[in-house]
Design a protein around this motif. Structure first.
Motif, short mmCIF file in Angstrom:
data_model
loop_
_atom_site.label_atom_id
_atom_site.label_comp_id
_atom_site.label_asym_id
_atom_site.label_seq_id
_atom_site.Cartn_x
_atom_site.Cartn_y
_atom_site.Cartn_z
N PRO A 1 37.85 108.38 -68.07
CA PRO A 1 37.82 107.43 -66.97
C PRO A 1 37.90 105.98 -67.45
CG PRO A 1 35.61 108.22 -67.38
CD PRO A 1 36.52 109.02 -68.26
N ARG A 2 38.22 105.09 -66.51
CA ARG A 2 38.21 103.65 -66.77
C ARG A 2 37.13 103.00 -65.91
NH1 ARG A 2 43.55 100.40 -66.45
NH2 ARG A 2 43.78 101.40 -64.40
N TYR A 3 36.59 101.92 -66.43
CA TYR A 3 35.53 101.17 -65.75
C TYR A 3 35.92 99.70 -65.68
CZ TYR A 3 32.77 105.35 -66.75
OH TYR A 3 32.31 106.64 -66.84
N ALA A 4 35.43 99.01 -64.66
CA ALA A 4 35.65 97.57 -64.53
C ALA A 4 34.43 96.94 -63.88
CB ALA A 4 36.90 97.29 -63.70
N VAL A 5 34.12 95.72 -64.31
CA VAL A 5 33.05 94.94 -63.68
C VAL A 5 33.71 93.90 -62.79
CG1 VAL A 5 31.03 93.47 -64.05
CG2 VAL A 5 31.55 95.33 -65.67
N TYR A 6 33.47 94.02 -61.51
CA TYR A 6 34.12 93.19 -60.52
C TYR A 6 33.07 92.49 -59.65
CZ TYR A 6 38.58 95.80 -61.15
OH TYR A 6 39.73 96.37 -61.62
N PHE A 7 33.53 91.47 -58.94
CA PHE A 7 32.78 90.97 -57.79
C PHE A 7 33.31 91.68 -56.55
CE2 PHE A 7 32.92 88.22 -54.01
CZ PHE A 7 31.55 88.13 -53.76
N ALA A 8 32.40 92.24 -55.76
CA ALA A 8 32.72 92.77 -54.44
C ALA A 8 31.68 92.17 -53.49
CB ALA A 8 32.67 94.28 -54.42
N ALA A 9 32.08 91.91 -52.27
CA ALA A 9 31.28 91.04 -51.41
C ALA A 9 30.10 91.72 -50.72
CB ALA A 9 32.19 90.41 -50.36
N GLY A 10 29.89 93.02 -50.94
CA GLY A 10 28.79 93.72 -50.27
C GLY A 10 29.34 94.62 -49.18
N ALA A 11 28.84 95.84 -49.12
CA ALA A 11 29.42 96.85 -48.24
C ALA A 11 29.42 96.44 -46.77
CB ALA A 11 28.65 98.17 -48.41
N ASP A 12 28.41 95.72 -46.35
CA ASP A 12 28.29 95.38 -44.93
C ASP A 12 28.82 94.00 -44.59
OD1 ASP A 12 27.03 97.83 -44.44
OD2 ASP A 12 25.07 97.01 -44.96
N LEU B 1 36.04 90.44 -63.05
CA LEU B 1 35.22 89.73 -64.02
C LEU B 1 35.45 90.31 -65.41
CD1 LEU B 1 31.94 89.36 -61.92
CD2 LEU B 1 33.61 87.56 -62.44
N LYS B 2 35.34 91.62 -65.56
CA LYS B 2 35.73 92.33 -66.78
C LYS B 2 36.77 93.36 -66.40
CE LYS B 2 35.44 93.41 -71.20
NZ LYS B 2 35.93 92.47 -72.23
N ALA B 3 37.96 93.21 -66.93
CA ALA B 3 39.11 94.02 -66.52
C ALA B 3 38.90 95.49 -66.87
CB ALA B 3 40.37 93.49 -67.18
N PRO B 4 39.65 96.39 -66.21
CA PRO B 4 39.50 97.82 -66.47
C PRO B 4 39.61 98.17 -67.95
CG PRO B 4 40.85 97.48 -64.53
CD PRO B 4 40.60 96.13 -65.10
N ASP C 1 38.54 107.73 -62.14
CA ASP C 1 38.39 108.99 -62.88
C ASP C 1 39.65 109.39 -63.63
OD1 ASP C 1 35.68 109.66 -62.36
OD2 ASP C 1 36.23 110.14 -60.31
N ASP C 2 40.81 109.19 -63.01
CA ASP C 2 42.07 109.50 -63.68
C ASP C 2 43.17 108.68 -63.04
OD1 ASP C 2 43.31 111.02 -61.45
OD2 ASP C 2 41.76 112.51 -61.90
N ALA C 3 44.38 108.81 -63.58
CA ALA C 3 45.48 107.94 -63.16
C ALA C 3 45.86 108.12 -61.69
CB ALA C 3 46.69 108.19 -64.05
N LYS C 4 45.55 109.28 -61.11
CA LYS C 4 45.91 109.55 -59.72
C LYS C 4 44.86 109.05 -58.73
CE LYS C 4 48.61 113.68 -60.88
NZ LYS C 4 48.76 115.15 -60.67
N GLU C 5 43.69 108.71 -59.24
CA GLU C 5 42.58 108.31 -58.37
C GLU C 5 42.49 106.80 -58.25
OE1 GLU C 5 40.63 110.41 -56.68
OE2 GLU C 5 41.81 112.08 -57.47
N ARG C 6 41.89 106.33 -57.16
CA ARG C 6 41.60 104.91 -56.99
C ARG C 6 40.24 104.59 -57.60
NH1 ARG C 6 43.18 105.35 -50.68
NH2 ARG C 6 45.44 105.49 -50.95
N PHE C 7 40.00 103.33 -57.83
CA PHE C 7 38.70 102.89 -58.30
C PHE C 7 37.68 103.03 -57.17
CE2 PHE C 7 41.17 101.07 -61.68
CZ PHE C 7 40.30 100.94 -62.75
N ARG C 8 36.47 103.46 -57.54
CA ARG C 8 35.35 103.57 -56.61
C ARG C 8 34.18 102.76 -57.16
NH1 ARG C 8 34.10 108.13 -53.49
NH2 ARG C 8 32.14 107.02 -53.16
N ILE C 9 33.36 102.21 -56.27
CA ILE C 9 32.15 101.50 -56.69
C ILE C 9 31.06 102.53 -56.97
CG2 ILE C 9 30.34 99.91 -55.96
CD1 ILE C 9 32.49 98.45 -54.31
#
Length: 232
Positions: free
Chosen positions: A5-16, A66-69, A216-224
């Protein structure tokens, strides 16, 4: 090929938050829940091919890098990376506040700061440095995929040092809404997106959290998979 899998540290604005809902609806994907969402009617009216226009950013979810995949280094684990995120967030710092606007950047459209903010640049630089121990080295294929021949000298240096060319002085905060658009298409789409964004009445945006995204893999999207409020 890039490991998973790949990981990234991002800013996301909050689920709500209204900003997260704005971005998720336009991308047709909510990285917090993994749900597909219907596109806004207004977007489909201005661009019937909106699914294609938003395809690239949809893979990553609505975020600012913030930190790329990265693939994890062999001696690192997901649990250790999550602990490092918590430790990073727990260190008190001045939290950046930007005046967000919707504008074109390098051919695509994104939410960006209206003017530079020093504390934001510092937060991004700290993220690049602090999480780099978790990054597996670039493979030759990874490096070639970044087209180093088209990068400036400093960007190539950063690619080799940090695994990503757009860091430190090259960093530009952006929360992407579209892929690259030809100039003739960009105008009407930009106008539509600015109108939708104006309805949020978001005059200031505090960069107050980090989120850990996983692919998780190349076919999947990134999830928080984790989110941490930044100490102040």
């Amino acid at each position: 090929m890039t490991g998973f899998p790949r990981y990234a540290v991002y800013f996301a604005a909050g689920a709500d938050s209204a900003l997260s809902r704005f971005g998720a609806e336009l991308l047709g994907y909510d990285a917090y829940t993994g749900d597909e969402l219907p596109f806004p009617r207004e977007a489909l009216q201005i661009a019937p091919d909106w699914r294609d226009i938003s395809a690239d950013p949809r893979k990553y979810g609505f975020h600012a890098t913030l930190k790329a995949p990265m693939t994890l280094a062999l001696n690192k684990t997901e649990a250790e990376l999550m602990a490092a995120c918590a430790a990073f967030a727990g260190r008190a710092r001045p939290l950046p506040v930007i005046r967000p606007v919707v504008d074109a950047i390098s051919g695509f459209i994104a939410v960006i700061p209206a003017e530079p903010v020093d504390t934001l640049q510092e937060l991004a630089a700290d993220s690049v440095r602090d999480f780099d121990a978790f990054r597996a080295p670039l493979t030759p294929e990874d490096r070639a995929r970044r087209k180093p021949e088209k990068l400036g000298e400093r960007q190539r240096d950063y690619l080799d040092r940090w695994g990503y060319p757009y860091v430190m002085e090259e960093f530009r905060f952006h929360m992407t809404l579209t892929g690259r658009l030809d100039a003739e298409r960009r105008g009407p789409i930009l106008q539509m997106l600015r109108g939708r964004f104006a309805a949020l009445k978001l005059d200031a945006l505090e960069i107050d959290r980090i989120a850990l995204f996983k692919q998780d893999d190349a076919k999947e999207r990134f999830r928080i998979i984790g989110e941490w409020a930044l100490a102040r």
